[in-house]
Write an enzyme that holds these catalytic residues in place. Structure first.
Site, PDB file in Angstrom:
ATOM      1  N   ALA A 162       0.844  -1.193   0.000  1.00 26.84           N
ATOM      2  CA  ALA A 162       0.000   0.000   0.000  1.00 26.84           C
ATOM      3  C   ALA A 162       0.883   1.248   0.000  1.00 26.84           C
ATOM      4  O   ALA A 162       2.098   1.157  -0.155  1.00 26.84           O
ATOM      5  CB  ALA A 162      -0.925  -0.025   1.204  1.00 26.84           C
ATOM      6  N   ASP A 313     -12.033   3.553   6.653  1.00 29.80           N
ATOM      7  CA  ASP A 313     -11.509   3.243   5.319  1.00 29.80           C
ATOM      8  C   ASP A 313     -11.981   1.872   4.828  1.00 29.80           C
ATOM      9  O   ASP A 313     -11.162   0.986   4.553  1.00 29.80           O
ATOM     10  CB  ASP A 313      -9.982   3.286   5.358  1.00 29.80           C
ATOM     11  CG  ASP A 313      -9.365   3.446   3.974  1.00 29.80           C
ATOM     12  OD1 ASP A 313     -10.094   3.837   3.045  1.00 29.80           O
ATOM     13  OD2 ASP A 313      -8.160   3.176   3.825  1.00 29.80           O
TER      14      ASP A 313
END
Length: 535
Positions: A162, A313
């Site tokens: 990520a 998220d």
């Protein structure tokens, strides 16, 4: 305008220089490393300044002379949105790191033009893996010099990469399979420079174009990303959520290994599964996607309305679907870095807002909107959350009528950009966090093929649960607890009845039309037979 531009460029250079100095670690003694780090900061910042400057000029001159609200203006505006979104996407991909994270953050905001959300959504899951040599240095400095004493095996190839960390599969000495999340080195310094530049850019835009104000968005992002960098806090968030949902058979939160967790390294139980938007996988495993959507929405509804502690998220990469569990599937919730602790007064008001939305109580919606600071814009809450106007006659969860759409379109055209900016600035941070999460959930439920009614029922149910006071059964009278639960259940049944009736009305109208067509067909047939018999 020229004077403004000159001042802007001088200030931008100063900000970039200062940011470069902030980026360099205090203990960095190598002149060569200082030059490299400083050069990288200047290049990244300059790239951002140029992108925003070109974008601002594009808006200014492409729309010059066009009447706001006209068909030509809207067409040209959409074209500029698309070009600008593509520039921002390229900037995020080139600068990487927090720019990618910022692009993902913006893409999830339902308040931005669709050209931006659709273009920037491609940034999800796009990250270039960091070399394992740098990752190993972080592991050694946090867990000890000899990793072979910690892990039986450690795969050097990341299973996920990520924008701020990479995840590796490993096996502990006791043969327990774990996932090890490692933060990229030097991120704190990069965060300072990137958020400083973003803040400067947003202020610059509002200086050149007062109708465009995005500081609220930068503030929200900066606060969120600061929390996400601390893996100790992420581990605490995970354990708190696990405790809150310990009786929920649909949800699993990976166990934390505290002896192998620091602010830069997070070691947790390894959980298998596929991304929650992998509908084909669900079909192969005979898992009903609609049931998955219902379970997902109910988890987040409980977070919002009951616990007031919200995972911020919920994109597909952070929620896995596993075929294990007594219900035929389990939701595995990952990445607990971004959470929002809702203010208690706000939580209760938000519960009341949803009750008013379901019952179409426009007066109550307006009152709650005043408490949220939305003022006259509270009339748009029903559109934001339920997809219909405040005075809509259509069934809840159904599309607006043509007349309602036409009226709404007219209202939207009359709104100025500075009014929209003022509206967004007036909303509490808690409200903005919920808007972002709700937008991500809507996207997921649509992908899973669930109707909006699934979401509305879940929100209605947990809004009522959230309104009822949280009593401690061990200290409160049993009769009071029972009565409170009974009143909540009764209110929910009432809400559900309202939804069922509203859902039934359009169906009854269609059934009535069907019966009329059948009667007409039978009547015509009899008329035909009568005509033949008379002949």
């Amino acid at each position: 305008m020229k004077v403004k531009t000159t001042i802007y460029l001088i200030t931008a250079s100063a900000i970039t220089y200062q940011a470069a100095n902030n980026l360099i670690p205090a203990d960095s003694s190598s002149v060569h490393s200082k030059i490299i780090v400083g050069y990288d900061a200047v290049v990244r910042s300059s790239r951002a300044f140029c992108t925003i400057a070109v974008t601002a000029a594009d808006y200014k001159y492409s729309l010059y002379g066009l009447s706001a609200g006209s068909d030509d203006y809207r067409k040209k505006l959409s074209e500029v949105h698309l070009r600008s979104a593509e520039r921002v996407r390229k900037l995020c991909e080139t600068n990487k790191g927090f720019y990618v994270k910022a692009g993902q953050f913006v893409a999830a905001m339902r308040q931005i033009p669709k050209e931006y959300s659709s273009t920037l959504s491609s940034l999800h899951d796009q990250a270039t893996p960091c070399d394992f040599k740098a990752i190993k240095e972080v592991l050694v400095s946090n867990l000890g010099h000899d990793l072979s004493q910690v892990f039986l095996s450690l795969d050097e190839h990341p299973i996920a990469a990520a924008s701020i960390a990479q995840v590796y599969r490993a096996v502990l000495k006791n043969n327990q399979e774990v996932a090890v999340k490692v933060r990229y080195p030097g991120l704190e310094h990069k965060m300072r420079v990137d958020t400083a530049v973003m803040s400067f850019l947003s202020n610059s835009i509002s200086w050149f174009f007062p109708e465009y104000r995005f500081q609220w968005l930068v503030s929200e992002f900066s606060a969120a990303i600061s929390l996400e960098l601390d893996f100790i806090q992420e581990a605490k968030n995970a354990e708190r959520t696990s405790e809150s949902f310990k009786t929920n058979n649909f949800l699993k939160v990976p166990r934390i290994y505290w002896d192998l967790t620091t602010s830069q390294v997070l070691t947790m139980e390894f959980c298998r599964g596929h991304k929650i938007n992998d509908v084909e996988y669900m079909k192969e495993m005979k898992i009903n996607p609609t049931k998955v959507a219902k379970a997902l929405v109910e988890v987040f509804a409980e977070m919002i309305f009951v616990h007031g502690f919200l995972h911020g998220d919920p994109h597909p990469g952070n929620i896995l679907i596993s075929p294990e569990g007594q219900n035929g599937f389990t939701l595995v919730l990952l990445d607990h870095g971004i959470y929002r602790q809702l203010d208690e007064r706000f939580r209760l008001d938000y519960c009341q807002l949803w009750k008013a939305l379901i019952f179409k109580d426009s007066d109550e919606i307006q009152k709650i909107g005043e408490r949220f600071g939305a003022g006259k814009y509270a009339r748009y809450f029903p559109i934001i959350f339920t997809g219909r106007t405040i005075d809509s006659k259509s069934a809840l969860g159904k599309d607006m009528s043509i007349e309602e759409r036409t009226k709404l379109r007219g209202e939207m055209r009359s709104l100025k950009l500075e009014e929209i900016s003022s509206f967004m600035e007036s909303l509490p941070p808690d409200f903005l966090s919920i808007l972002r999460t709700d937008g991500l959930l809507r996207s997921l439920t649509m992908t899973l093929g669930a109707s909006q009614r699934v979401r509305l029922l879940a929100y209605a149910k947990y809004a009522l649960n959230g309104i009822s006071s949280k009593r401690n059964p061990s200290s409160d009278f049993g009769s009071e607890v029972t009565l409170s639960r009974f009143q909540t259940d009764l209110s929910y049944l009432r809400l559900r009845l309202v939804l069922e009736v509203l859902e039934l009305l359009p169906w009854m109208a269609k059934f009535n039309q069907f019966l009329q067509s059948v009667y007409e067909t039978i009547g015509n047939a009899f008329m035909g037979l009568a005509t033949i018999s008379f002949k």
